[in-house]
Each structure stands twice: as structure tokens, then as C-alpha cells.
Design a protein around this motif. Structure first.
Motif, PDB file in Angstrom:
ATOM      1  N   THR A 142      -2.359   2.794 -11.492  1.00 46.02           N
ATOM      2  CA  THR A 142      -0.946   2.519 -11.757  1.00 46.02           C
ATOM      3  C   THR A 142      -0.716   1.079 -12.208  1.00 46.02           C
ATOM      4  O   THR A 142      -0.050   0.837 -13.220  1.00 46.02           O
ATOM      5  N   ALA A 143      -1.235   0.129 -11.469  1.00 50.59           N
ATOM      6  CA  ALA A 143      -1.102  -1.269 -11.887  1.00 50.59           C
ATOM      7  C   ALA A 143      -1.977  -1.557 -13.100  1.00 50.59           C
ATOM      8  O   ALA A 143      -1.585  -2.286 -14.003  1.00 50.59           O
ATOM      9  N   GLY A 144      -3.165  -0.987 -13.114  1.00 52.61           N
ATOM     10  CA  GLY A 144      -4.103  -1.279 -14.191  1.00 52.61           C
ATOM     11  C   GLY A 144      -4.649  -2.694 -14.091  1.00 52.61           C
ATOM     12  O   GLY A 144      -4.705  -3.435 -15.081  1.00 52.61           O
ATOM     13  N   VAL A 145      -5.066  -3.069 -12.872  1.00 55.66           N
ATOM     14  CA  VAL A 145      -5.589  -4.417 -12.644  1.00 55.66           C
ATOM     15  C   VAL A 145      -6.740  -4.701 -13.609  1.00 55.66           C
ATOM     16  O   VAL A 145      -7.614  -3.852 -13.824  1.00 55.66           O
ATOM     17  N   THR A 146      -6.733  -5.885 -14.190  1.00 58.05           N
ATOM     18  CA  THR A 146      -7.713  -6.253 -15.212  1.00 58.05           C
ATOM     19  C   THR A 146      -8.671  -7.319 -14.695  1.00 58.05           C
ATOM     20  O   THR A 146      -8.340  -8.088 -13.787  1.00 58.05           O
ATOM     21  N   PRO A 147      -9.865  -7.392 -15.271  1.00 64.73           N
ATOM     22  CA  PRO A 147     -10.831  -8.423 -14.847  1.00 64.73           C
ATOM     23  C   PRO A 147     -10.255  -9.826 -15.010  1.00 64.73           C
ATOM     24  O   PRO A 147      -9.614 -10.136 -16.007  1.00 64.73           O
ATOM     25  N   VAL A 165       3.891  -2.740  -8.214  1.00 65.95           N
ATOM     26  CA  VAL A 165       3.795  -1.311  -7.911  1.00 65.95           C
ATOM     27  C   VAL A 165       4.305  -1.047  -6.500  1.00 65.95           C
ATOM     28  O   VAL A 165       3.873  -1.693  -5.541  1.00 65.95           O
ATOM     29  N   LEU A 166       5.221  -0.090  -6.379  1.00 68.03           N
ATOM     30  CA  LEU A 166       5.718   0.353  -5.079  1.00 68.03           C
ATOM     31  C   LEU A 166       4.847   1.504  -4.579  1.00 68.03           C
ATOM     32  O   LEU A 166       4.699   2.518  -5.255  1.00 68.03           O
ATOM     33  N   VAL A 167       4.305   1.336  -3.394  1.00 65.69           N
ATOM     34  CA  VAL A 167       3.488   2.370  -2.773  1.00 65.69           C
ATOM     35  C   VAL A 167       4.145   2.894  -1.504  1.00 65.69           C
ATOM     36  O   VAL A 167       4.187   4.089  -1.252  1.00 65.69           O
ATOM     37  N   GLY A 168       4.666   1.994  -0.692  1.00 65.81           N
ATOM     38  CA  GLY A 168       5.248   2.373   0.585  1.00 65.81           C
ATOM     39  C   GLY A 168       6.494   3.225   0.426  1.00 65.81           C
ATOM     40  O   GLY A 168       7.319   2.978  -0.452  1.00 65.81           O
ATOM     41  N   TYR A 169       6.632   4.218   1.296  1.00 67.29           N
ATOM     42  CA  TYR A 169       7.746   5.165   1.209  1.00 67.29           C
ATOM     43  C   TYR A 169       8.874   4.769   2.152  1.00 67.29           C
ATOM     44  O   TYR A 169       8.654   4.362   3.294  1.00 67.29           O
ATOM     45  N   THR A 170      10.104   4.902   1.667  1.00 69.04           N
ATOM     46  CA  THR A 170      11.289   4.836   2.507  1.00 69.04           C
ATOM     47  C   THR A 170      12.362   5.689   1.846  1.00 69.04           C
ATOM     48  O   THR A 170      12.256   6.013   0.655  1.00 69.04           O
ATOM     49  N   ASP A 171      13.391   6.061   2.608  1.00 72.44           N
ATOM     50  CA  ASP A 171      14.450   6.895   2.035  1.00 72.44           C
ATOM     51  C   ASP A 171      15.765   6.133   1.935  1.00 72.44           C
ATOM     52  O   ASP A 171      16.840   6.716   1.940  1.00 72.44           O
ATOM     53  N   VAL A 172      15.679   4.789   1.834  1.00 72.02           N
ATOM     54  CA  VAL A 172      16.881   3.973   1.673  1.00 72.02           C
ATOM     55  C   VAL A 172      16.877   3.300   0.304  1.00 72.02           C
ATOM     56  O   VAL A 172      15.844   3.230  -0.367  1.00 72.02           O
ATOM     57  N   ASP A 173      18.031   2.805  -0.114  1.00 69.57           N
ATOM     58  CA  ASP A 173      18.157   2.163  -1.420  1.00 69.57           C
ATOM     59  C   ASP A 173      17.436   0.818  -1.447  1.00 69.57           C
ATOM     60  O   ASP A 173      17.260   0.157  -0.416  1.00 69.57           O
ATOM     61  N   PHE A 174      17.047   0.406  -2.649  1.00 67.91           N
ATOM     62  CA  PHE A 174      16.472  -0.924  -2.839  1.00 67.91           C
ATOM     63  C   PHE A 174      17.051  -1.505  -4.115  1.00 67.91           C
ATOM     64  O   PHE A 174      17.620  -0.794  -4.938  1.00 67.91           O
ATOM     65  N   SER A 175      16.917  -2.821  -4.278  1.00 77.73           N
ATOM     66  CA  SER A 175      17.556  -3.466  -5.422  1.00 77.73           C
ATOM     67  C   SER A 175      16.795  -4.712  -5.838  1.00 77.73           C
ATOM     68  O   SER A 175      15.940  -5.221  -5.101  1.00 77.73           O
ATOM     69  N   ALA A 176      17.135  -5.196  -7.038  1.00 79.15           N
ATOM     70  CA  ALA A 176      16.582  -6.445  -7.560  1.00 79.15           C
ATOM     71  C   ALA A 176      17.536  -6.984  -8.614  1.00 79.15           C
ATOM     72  O   ALA A 176      18.389  -6.247  -9.140  1.00 79.15           O
ATOM     73  N   ARG A 177      17.417  -8.240  -8.925  1.00 78.85           N
ATOM     74  CA  ARG A 177      18.241  -8.835  -9.972  1.00 78.85           C
ATOM     75  C   ARG A 177      17.715  -8.405 -11.339  1.00 78.85           C
ATOM     76  O   ARG A 177      16.492  -8.444 -11.583  1.00 78.85           O
ATOM     77  N   SER A 190      13.081 -10.432 -17.936  1.00 76.74           N
ATOM     78  CA  SER A 190      12.106 -11.480 -18.235  1.00 76.74           C
ATOM     79  C   SER A 190      10.720 -10.939 -18.547  1.00 76.74           C
ATOM     80  O   SER A 190       9.795 -11.714 -18.805  1.00 76.74           O
ATOM     81  N   GLY A 191      10.553  -9.616 -18.510  1.00 72.83           N
ATOM     82  CA  GLY A 191       9.287  -9.031 -18.941  1.00 72.83           C
ATOM     83  C   GLY A 191       8.424  -8.450 -17.845  1.00 72.83           C
ATOM     84  O   GLY A 191       7.327  -7.953 -18.115  1.00 72.83           O
ATOM     85  N   LYS A 192       8.917  -8.474 -16.632  1.00 71.81           N
ATOM     86  CA  LYS A 192       8.154  -7.856 -15.551  1.00 71.81           C
ATOM     87  C   LYS A 192       8.315  -6.339 -15.582  1.00 71.81           C
ATOM     88  O   LYS A 192       9.307  -5.828 -16.100  1.00 71.81           O
ATOM     89  N   THR A 193       7.354  -5.642 -15.009  1.00 73.18           N
ATOM     90  CA  THR A 193       7.390  -4.177 -14.928  1.00 73.18           C
ATOM     91  C   THR A 193       7.360  -3.763 -13.462  1.00 73.18           C
ATOM     92  O   THR A 193       6.543  -4.261 -12.687  1.00 73.18           O
ATOM     93  N   TRP A 194       8.258  -2.842 -13.105  1.00 69.78           N
ATOM     94  CA  TRP A 194       8.340  -2.336 -11.730  1.00 69.78           C
ATOM     95  C   TRP A 194       8.001  -0.855 -11.767  1.00 69.78           C
ATOM     96  O   TRP A 194       8.677  -0.066 -12.444  1.00 69.78           O
ATOM     97  N   LYS A 195       6.962  -0.452 -11.050  1.00 66.94           N
ATOM     98  CA  LYS A 195       6.469   0.921 -11.112  1.00 66.94           C
ATOM     99  C   LYS A 195       6.297   1.495  -9.705  1.00 66.94           C
ATOM    100  O   LYS A 195       6.204   0.760  -8.724  1.00 66.94           O
ATOM    101  N   GLY A 196       6.217   2.803  -9.643  1.00 67.82           N
ATOM    102  CA  GLY A 196       5.899   3.481  -8.393  1.00 67.82           C
ATOM    103  C   GLY A 196       4.680   4.354  -8.582  1.00 67.82           C
ATOM    104  O   GLY A 196       4.261   4.647  -9.709  1.00 67.82           O
ATOM    105  N   THR A 197       4.102   4.804  -7.464  1.00 66.95           N
ATOM    106  CA  THR A 197       2.907   5.630  -7.565  1.00 66.95           C
ATOM    107  C   THR A 197       2.888   6.668  -6.449  1.00 66.95           C
ATOM    108  O   THR A 197       3.386   6.430  -5.348  1.00 66.95           O
ATOM    109  N   LEU A 198       2.348   7.823  -6.734  1.00 60.87           N
ATOM    110  CA  LEU A 198       2.148   8.896  -5.767  1.00 60.87           C
ATOM    111  C   LEU A 198       0.659   9.220  -5.725  1.00 60.87           C
ATOM    112  O   LEU A 198       0.068   9.548  -6.760  1.00 60.87           O
ATOM    113  N   LEU A 199       0.054   9.087  -4.576  1.00 60.78           N
ATOM    114  CA  LEU A 199      -1.388   9.300  -4.409  1.00 60.78           C
ATOM    115  C   LEU A 199      -2.186   8.484  -5.428  1.00 60.78           C
ATOM    116  O   LEU A 199      -3.211   8.931  -5.950  1.00 60.78           O
ATOM    117  N   GLY A 200      -1.690   7.306  -5.748  1.00 66.94           N
ATOM    118  CA  GLY A 200      -2.422   6.422  -6.641  1.00 66.94           C
ATOM    119  C   GLY A 200      -2.549   6.935  -8.058  1.00 66.94           C
ATOM    120  O   GLY A 200      -3.396   6.458  -8.818  1.00 66.94           O
TER     121      GLY A 200
END
Length: 391
Positions: A188-193, A292-304, A310-320
Motif C-alpha cells: 500500500t505505501a510502496g516503501v522504496t529503497p 497509510v491508515l491501518v488501525g481500525y476505528t468506527d469514529v470520524d477523523f479529520s485533517a487540514r 501540498s502533495g501528500k497522499t493519505w491511503k488505507g489498507t485492508l489485510l495489507g
């Protein structure tokens, strides 16, 4: 086998209601129907998802249930239409489906499946129909699996056949926690060398994410947790730097920005806490940072919004991001050839009868006390793998 086609009576740890001890019961497990498999569970581990359902979620619609979704076992019998499995096969039942036929399964972009229980029954954390009965009433199978039972019946779309020599009391951990964290990094993140990473939360999932970052070639891996006792274990999996947010009088995102000339390339949140999710995003460098968001919760979340503008990417993953039929046998082989660690995640081995030493809210057992302490520190996804309820 002599039991094929018959109802099996066996032991299971039944959660009759939220926030209450599990009860070791004799349950009845029906024979497999069309497309189903009955599995003798040999070992199962404990994930924080069980703890969330029992002590935090507390939705009574999801009870009574048999918890457990990180198990491994041997096929006892198969129902009509099952051709890829036979009695005696070693298998891992998984809570993520892979039918291989829907538009999601056919797409390389996702590991979702249209036939999964997650689509329509997340309130129950289970299909409403079940093969389990006890005291004359149906008992749900948690996340379609219910591996705190000696036998389960499950649709073949949730089952993965593995190598005949695979040790079941080890590879059961590959049913959820390890692939989730490891895949969050490598898929999901695609970590690079050469990249710089930060992993928030050092439970089993977070440690697997650390391992994924290391195996992907990251040059620097920050392990972030408010429990400093976890740092030595994180070092085993490849962490290079260790941060306790409570040790600073400024946000941890600012600390990471100062230490990395603007922020990390990749951050992985393995907690399930909205504040930590935001902190992980804000810890990334602008322009190309990925969180990458991995941890589960059932409440709302937010960000500016500027964080994403500014070019950041926010992703989630299920079973990696792993498609189970294709990937889990490979992960088992990677473990057996030493490419990934599994044994190092195991902290305790216990019998099924001892399960309330871990999960009972009234237990004074030191294991349970430590578990509660870490569940409350908000930096935990899967603290312990109470592994090998050997039946």
C-alpha cells in the motif's frame, strides 16, 4: 473421515454478550454445504479486533459469537462444489474474501471482494447465518471465521491452502496481523529503497510494518510508541530510531520534521486512533509523502486540506492489500525460507481453557493487566499474539 456429513460436537469459547468473560461450551458444528469447507482448527492467535468487538464496540447485535480470526488447521470435509480442497489439506481461513470472479477480485488495484461479509454485515462483524449452535440457539462466527472453536465451517472463498510442511502453530499469525502490517509497507505505501519511514504503534501489526519497511530497503525507520518497552522488540524487526511522543513538549509530527529535514517519506499508522492518524499524515514530507491508515476505528477523523493540497497522499489498507489466494501461500513460503519473521511475534502459548486469563475483564492475570494497559495507551493495534490455543 468418519465425521464427514455429520454434525460435530466440539469445544469453543463463546462470547455470549459484550464486556463479559468467554464461556467454554460444547457447540454443534453442522456439515459443510455448497461451496463450504469444514476445518479442524489446530492453533489460533488473538488480535486486537476481538478485543475491540468485546470491550469497545459492544454492539449487542454481534452476540453471541465465537471470536477468533487468526487460525490455521486441517480440512476435515468439504461440501458439494468444492474442488480445490480435500480432507487433510493444511489451510488458513481468512476474514477477507477472494472469490476470483467479481470486478474487485479481477482488478489488480484492490483486494476487496463483492461477496465479503464486510460489505453488508460490519455491524454484526459476521454473516447473520452460521453453522454454530449452542444451547439450542445459533452462535455467530466472528468475521466469518470463529477460530476459537475446534471446528469451523467456512466458504471456500475465505480459505487458503498452504504448504504441507507449514507449522500451523506459527503460520496462523499470517491470517491477519502480519500480512496487514507487512503489506501496508510493501504494497500500500510502496516503501522504496533508501526512503525514511515512521511506524506509529508497535503492536504485532506495527512490528510487521517495521519489518516491511526494512525488507523494502528503507534507510531509516522511526518506531513511534508511548510504551518504550516495545522499542527493543522493534529493533529486532529493523527499526533504527525510537520516539516516545510523551517525551516531547511539541507534536510528534514537528519532532519528525526536525529530524528528517521536513518529514518522512512514508508513515504507517497502526493504532486506530484518529489523533494518531492525523499525526502520521502531518509527519510526512510535503510533495510526495505517503501515509497509510491501518488501525481500525468506527469514529470520524479529520485533517487540514493543505496537508493533501501540498502533495501528500493519505491511503488505507485492508489485510495489507493482499489477495489471499495469490499471496498468502507465498508469505507462508517466505516464512519457511527465512525471508520474513513470524516466530518473533509470539509472546505466549496457552490452552483454550486459559483464554479468560487474556480476555476476561475481571481477570487479575498479569498478562491481561499488561494488555489493558496497552489497549488504553492509544498506540496499539495488536499487542500480543496469544498464540497456540492448541486443541
Amino acid at each position: 473421515m468418519a465425521t464427514a456429513g455429520k454434525v460435530i460436537k466440539c469445544r469453543a469459547a463463546v462470547a455470549w454478550e459484550p464486556n463479559a468473560p468467554l464461556v467454554i461450551e460444547e457447540i454443534e458444528v453442522g456439515p459443510p454445504q455448497e461451496g463450504e469447507i469444514r476445518i479442524k482448527i489446530v492453533a489460533s492467535s488473538l488480535c486486537h479486533t476481538e478485543m475491540f468487538h468485546l470491550f469497545e464496540g459492544k454492539d449487542k447485535r454481534g452476540f453471541p459469537t465465537v471470536l477468533g480470526h487468526e487460525g490455521a488447521g486441517v480440512v476435515e470435509s468439504v461440501g458439494p462444489g468444492v474442488t480445490d480442497f480435500k480432507p487433510g489439506d493444511k489451510v488458513i481461513p481468512v476474514s477477507v474474501a477472494h472469490c476470483g470472479e467479481c470486478r474487485f477480485c479481477k482488478s489488480p488495484k484492490t483486494n476487496l471482494c463483492e461477496r465479503s461479509w464486510i460489505n453488508d454485515h460490519v455491524d454484526l462483524m459476521s454473516y447473520p447465518t452460521t453453522c454454530f449452535t449452542c444451547r439450542g440457539q445459533p452462535i455467530l462466527q466472528f468475521t466469518s471465521t470463529g477460530t476459537f472453536s475446534e471446528y469451523i465451517v467456512i466458504n471456500q472463498i475465505y480459505v487458503v491452502k498452504i504448504h504441507d510442511d507449514a507449522p500451523l502453530d506459527r503460520v496462523c499469525l499470517l491470517g491477519c496481523g502480519i500480512p496487514t502490517g507487512y503489506g501496508a509497507a510493501v504494497n500500500t505505501a510502496g516503501v522504496t529503497p533508501g526512503s525514511v519511514c515512521a511506524v506509529f504503534g508497535l503492536g504485532a501489526v506495527g512490528l510487521a510494518a517495521v519489518m516491511g519497511c526494512k525488507n523494502a530497503g528503507a534507510s531509516r525507520i522511526f518506531a513511534v510508541d508511548i510504551n518504550e518497552q516495545k522499542f527493543e522488540k522493534a529493533k529486532v524487526f529493523g527499526a533504527t530510531d525510537f520516539l516516545n511522543p510523551k517525551a516531547y513538549d511539541k507534536p510528534i509530527s514537528e519532532v519528525l520534521a526536525e529530524l528528517t529535514n521536513g518529514g518522512v517519506d512514508f508513515s504507517i499508522e497502526c493504532v486506530g486512533n484518529p489523533e494518531v492518524m492525523r499525526a502520521a499524515l502531518e509527519s510526512c514530507i510535503k510533495g510526495w509523502g505517503v501515509s497509510v491508515l491501518v488501525g481500525y476505528t468506527d469514529v470520524d477523523f479529520s485533517a487540514r486540506p493543505i496537508q493533501l493540497i501540498s502533495g501528500k497522499t493519505w491511503k488505507g489498507t485492508l489485510l495489507g492489500g493482499y489477495k489471499i489466494k495469490d499471496s498468502l501461500p507465498k508469505l507462508v513460503n517466505d516464512y519457511m525460507t527465512g525471508k520474513i519473521m513470524v516466530d518473533e511475534f509470539i509472546t505466549h502459548k496457552m490452552d483454550l481453557e486459559q483464554i479468560n486469563d487474556i480476555v476476561s475483564p475481571k481477570s487479575n492475570n498479569s498478562i491481561r493487566t499488561n494488555l489493558l494497559d496497552d489497549l488504553m495507551n492509544c498506540f496499539h493495534k495488536s499487542l500480543f499474539k496469544f498464540h497456540s490455543f492448541i486443541f
